[in-house]
Scaffold this motif. Structure first.
Motif, PDB file in Angstrom:
ATOM      1  N   VAL A 115      -4.023 -51.476  38.229  1.00 37.44           N
ATOM      2  CA  VAL A 115      -3.703 -51.153  39.611  1.00 37.44           C
ATOM      3  C   VAL A 115      -2.634 -50.070  39.580  1.00 37.44           C
ATOM      4  O   VAL A 115      -1.536 -50.284  39.077  1.00 37.44           O
ATOM      5  N   THR A 116      -2.985 -48.901  40.089  1.00 32.73           N
ATOM      6  CA  THR A 116      -2.030 -47.791  40.139  1.00 32.73           C
ATOM      7  C   THR A 116      -1.314 -47.804  41.486  1.00 32.73           C
ATOM      8  O   THR A 116      -1.704 -48.540  42.401  1.00 32.73           O
ATOM      9  N   VAL A 117      -0.293 -46.980  41.610  1.00 27.85           N
ATOM     10  CA  VAL A 117       0.489 -46.929  42.848  1.00 27.85           C
ATOM     11  C   VAL A 117      -0.399 -46.580  44.048  1.00 27.85           C
ATOM     12  O   VAL A 117      -0.328 -47.268  45.077  1.00 27.85           O
ATOM     13  N   PRO A 118      -1.264 -45.546  43.979  1.00 26.17           N
ATOM     14  CA  PRO A 118      -2.107 -45.270  45.143  1.00 26.17           C
ATOM     15  C   PRO A 118      -3.009 -46.446  45.539  1.00 26.17           C
ATOM     16  O   PRO A 118      -3.216 -46.702  46.729  1.00 26.17           O
ATOM     17  N   VAL A 119      -3.514 -47.186  44.564  1.00 24.24           N
ATOM     18  CA  VAL A 119      -4.353 -48.346  44.875  1.00 24.24           C
ATOM     19  C   VAL A 119      -3.517 -49.430  45.550  1.00 24.24           C
ATOM     20  O   VAL A 119      -3.948 -50.048  46.535  1.00 24.24           O
ATOM     21  N   LEU A 120      -2.304 -49.655  45.049  1.00 25.23           N
ATOM     22  CA  LEU A 120      -1.420 -50.655  45.645  1.00 25.23           C
ATOM     23  C   LEU A 120      -1.041 -50.267  47.073  1.00 25.23           C
ATOM     24  O   LEU A 120      -1.012 -51.116  47.966  1.00 25.23           O
ATOM     25  N   VAL A 121      -0.779 -48.994  47.281  1.00 26.02           N
ATOM     26  CA  VAL A 121      -0.440 -48.521  48.630  1.00 26.02           C
ATOM     27  C   VAL A 121      -1.606 -48.792  49.572  1.00 26.02           C
ATOM     28  O   VAL A 121      -1.422 -49.296  50.695  1.00 26.02           O
ATOM     29  N   ASP A 122      -2.812 -48.495  49.132  1.00 33.14           N
ATOM     30  CA  ASP A 122      -3.995 -48.741  49.963  1.00 33.14           C
ATOM     31  C   ASP A 122      -4.131 -50.233  50.280  1.00 33.14           C
ATOM     32  O   ASP A 122      -4.394 -50.613  51.424  1.00 33.14           O
ATOM     33  N   MET A 123      -3.927 -51.083  49.278  1.00 38.43           N
ATOM     34  CA  MET A 123      -4.010 -52.531  49.490  1.00 38.43           C
ATOM     35  C   MET A 123      -2.935 -52.993  50.480  1.00 38.43           C
ATOM     36  O   MET A 123      -3.188 -53.833  51.349  1.00 38.43           O
ATOM     37  N   TYR A 124      -1.731 -52.449  50.331  1.00 42.14           N
ATOM     38  CA  TYR A 124      -0.631 -52.818  51.217  1.00 42.14           C
ATOM     39  C   TYR A 124      -0.937 -52.408  52.658  1.00 42.14           C
ATOM     40  O   TYR A 124      -0.717 -53.182  53.594  1.00 42.14           O
ATOM     41  N   GLN A 125      -1.472 -51.207  52.823  1.00 40.78           N
ATOM     42  CA  GLN A 125      -1.744 -50.728  54.174  1.00 40.78           C
ATOM     43  C   GLN A 125      -2.884 -51.499  54.858  1.00 40.78           C
ATOM     44  O   GLN A 125      -2.992 -51.485  56.070  1.00 40.78           O
ATOM     45  N   ARG A 126      -3.703 -52.162  54.091  1.00 40.97           N
ATOM     46  CA  ARG A 126      -4.752 -52.998  54.672  1.00 40.97           C
ATOM     47  C   ARG A 126      -4.278 -54.429  54.935  1.00 40.97           C
ATOM     48  O   ARG A 126      -4.993 -55.218  55.527  1.00 40.97           O
ATOM     49  N   GLY A 127      -3.073 -54.754  54.462  1.00 36.62           N
ATOM     50  CA  GLY A 127      -2.561 -56.124  54.547  1.00 36.62           C
ATOM     51  C   GLY A 127      -1.900 -56.447  55.871  1.00 36.62           C
ATOM     52  O   GLY A 127      -1.651 -55.592  56.719  1.00 36.62           O
ATOM     53  N   ALA A 128      -1.596 -57.732  56.019  1.00 34.55           N
ATOM     54  CA  ALA A 128      -1.020 -58.242  57.262  1.00 34.55           C
ATOM     55  C   ALA A 128       0.419 -57.775  57.481  1.00 34.55           C
ATOM     56  O   ALA A 128       0.815 -57.503  58.616  1.00 34.55           O
ATOM     57  N   ALA A 129       1.206 -57.673  56.411  1.00 36.97           N
ATOM     58  CA  ALA A 129       2.611 -57.277  56.556  1.00 36.97           C
ATOM     59  C   ALA A 129       2.717 -55.874  57.133  1.00 36.97           C
ATOM     60  O   ALA A 129       3.544 -55.615  58.018  1.00 36.97           O
ATOM     61  N   TYR A 130       1.882 -54.967  56.648  1.00 40.84           N
ATOM     62  CA  TYR A 130       1.895 -53.597  57.154  1.00 40.84           C
ATOM     63  C   TYR A 130       1.373 -53.571  58.594  1.00 40.84           C
ATOM     64  O   TYR A 130       1.911 -52.870  59.453  1.00 40.84           O
ATOM     65  N   GLY A 131       0.332 -54.337  58.857  1.00 38.21           N
ATOM     66  CA  GLY A 131      -0.247 -54.378  60.206  1.00 38.21           C
ATOM     67  C   GLY A 131       0.715 -54.933  61.240  1.00 38.21           C
ATOM     68  O   GLY A 131       0.617 -54.604  62.423  1.00 38.21           O
ATOM     69  N   ALA A 132       1.654 -55.772  60.823  1.00 37.12           N
ATOM     70  CA  ALA A 132       2.611 -56.377  61.750  1.00 37.12           C
ATOM     71  C   ALA A 132       3.750 -55.425  62.109  1.00 37.12           C
ATOM     72  O   ALA A 132       4.523 -55.709  63.022  1.00 37.12           O
ATOM     73  N   LEU A 133       3.866 -54.310  61.396  1.00 39.96           N
ATOM     74  CA  LEU A 133       4.943 -53.354  61.684  1.00 39.96           C
ATOM     75  C   LEU A 133       4.677 -52.633  63.000  1.00 39.96           C
ATOM     76  O   LEU A 133       3.530 -52.427  63.411  1.00 39.96           O
ATOM     77  N   ALA A 134       5.768 -52.233  63.631  1.00 37.51           N
ATOM     78  CA  ALA A 134       5.656 -51.419  64.848  1.00 37.51           C
ATOM     79  C   ALA A 134       5.073 -50.052  64.469  1.00 37.51           C
ATOM     80  O   ALA A 134       5.245 -49.599  63.327  1.00 37.51           O
ATOM     81  N   PRO A 135       4.386 -49.379  65.388  1.00 36.33           N
ATOM     82  CA  PRO A 135       3.771 -48.077  65.069  1.00 36.33           C
ATOM     83  C   PRO A 135       4.753 -47.049  64.496  1.00 36.33           C
ATOM     84  O   PRO A 135       4.415 -46.329  63.566  1.00 36.33           O
ATOM     85  N   THR A 136       5.978 -46.997  65.026  1.00 32.47           N
ATOM     86  CA  THR A 136       6.942 -46.022  64.492  1.00 32.47           C
ATOM     87  C   THR A 136       7.378 -46.410  63.074  1.00 32.47           C
ATOM     88  O   THR A 136       7.591 -45.534  62.239  1.00 32.47           O
ATOM     89  N   SER A 137       7.496 -47.709  62.820  1.00 32.69           N
ATOM     90  CA  SER A 137       7.851 -48.153  61.462  1.00 32.69           C
ATOM     91  C   SER A 137       6.732 -47.809  60.488  1.00 32.69           C
ATOM     92  O   SER A 137       6.986 -47.365  59.366  1.00 32.69           O
TER      93      SER A 137
END
Length: 141
Positions: A65-87
């Motif tokens: 798992v490289t950094v770009p793959v982890l970033v993609d996984m994170y952005q699809r996750g619930a924690a990222y989705g719960a952030l405010a749009p500006t965050s």
């Protein structure tokens, strides 16, 4: 008195003779795949058994798992989705910066020293460095 056999070794008697087989752990057409071994007391037994054990216990090559793959996984996750749009917009800036800084690095191989090197390059902008550190912390959590 029968000998205790090593792990995964099966004794088969056929036509008055004794044969030893190693259970490879694989199944072909619904049947266990067995490999014939030399006699237990022969000099070749140990090497053959060790080689077969090595193949049986070999780990499959895990995908890194490289950094770009982890970033993609994170952005699809619930924690990222719960952030405010500006965050999310702010996180995206620093996630892209991390992707550019460590594009091929396997995630489990990134050290504090690697992160320190990236942060040192941001010394002129301490606010951005702190935001980068918070974003990276959220990603790796």
């Amino acid at each position: 008195m029968p000998h205790d056999l090593p792990k995964y070794v099966k004794r088969v008697r056929s036509k008055g003779r004794e044969y030893l087989y190693f259970d490879t752990g694989k199944v072909v057409d619904g049947k266990r795949l067995l490999t014939r071994l030399p006699p237990l007391r022969s000099m070749e037994f140990g090497g053959s058994y060790a080689a077969l054990m090595g193949h049986r216990n070999r780990k499959t090559k895990a995908t890194l798992v490289t950094v770009p793959v982890l970033v993609d996984m994170y952005q699809r996750g619930a924690a990222y989705g719960a952030l405010a749009p500006t965050s999310r917009k702010l996180y995206d800036i620093y996630l892209r910066r991390l992707e550019r800084a460590l594009p091929t690095a396997p995630v489990n191989g990134i050290t504090r020293g690697d992160m320190r090197t990236v942060l040192d390059k941001m010394a002129a902008t301490p606010g951005a460095a702190n935001a980068f550190l918070r974003t990276s912390g959220a990603l790796f959590a």
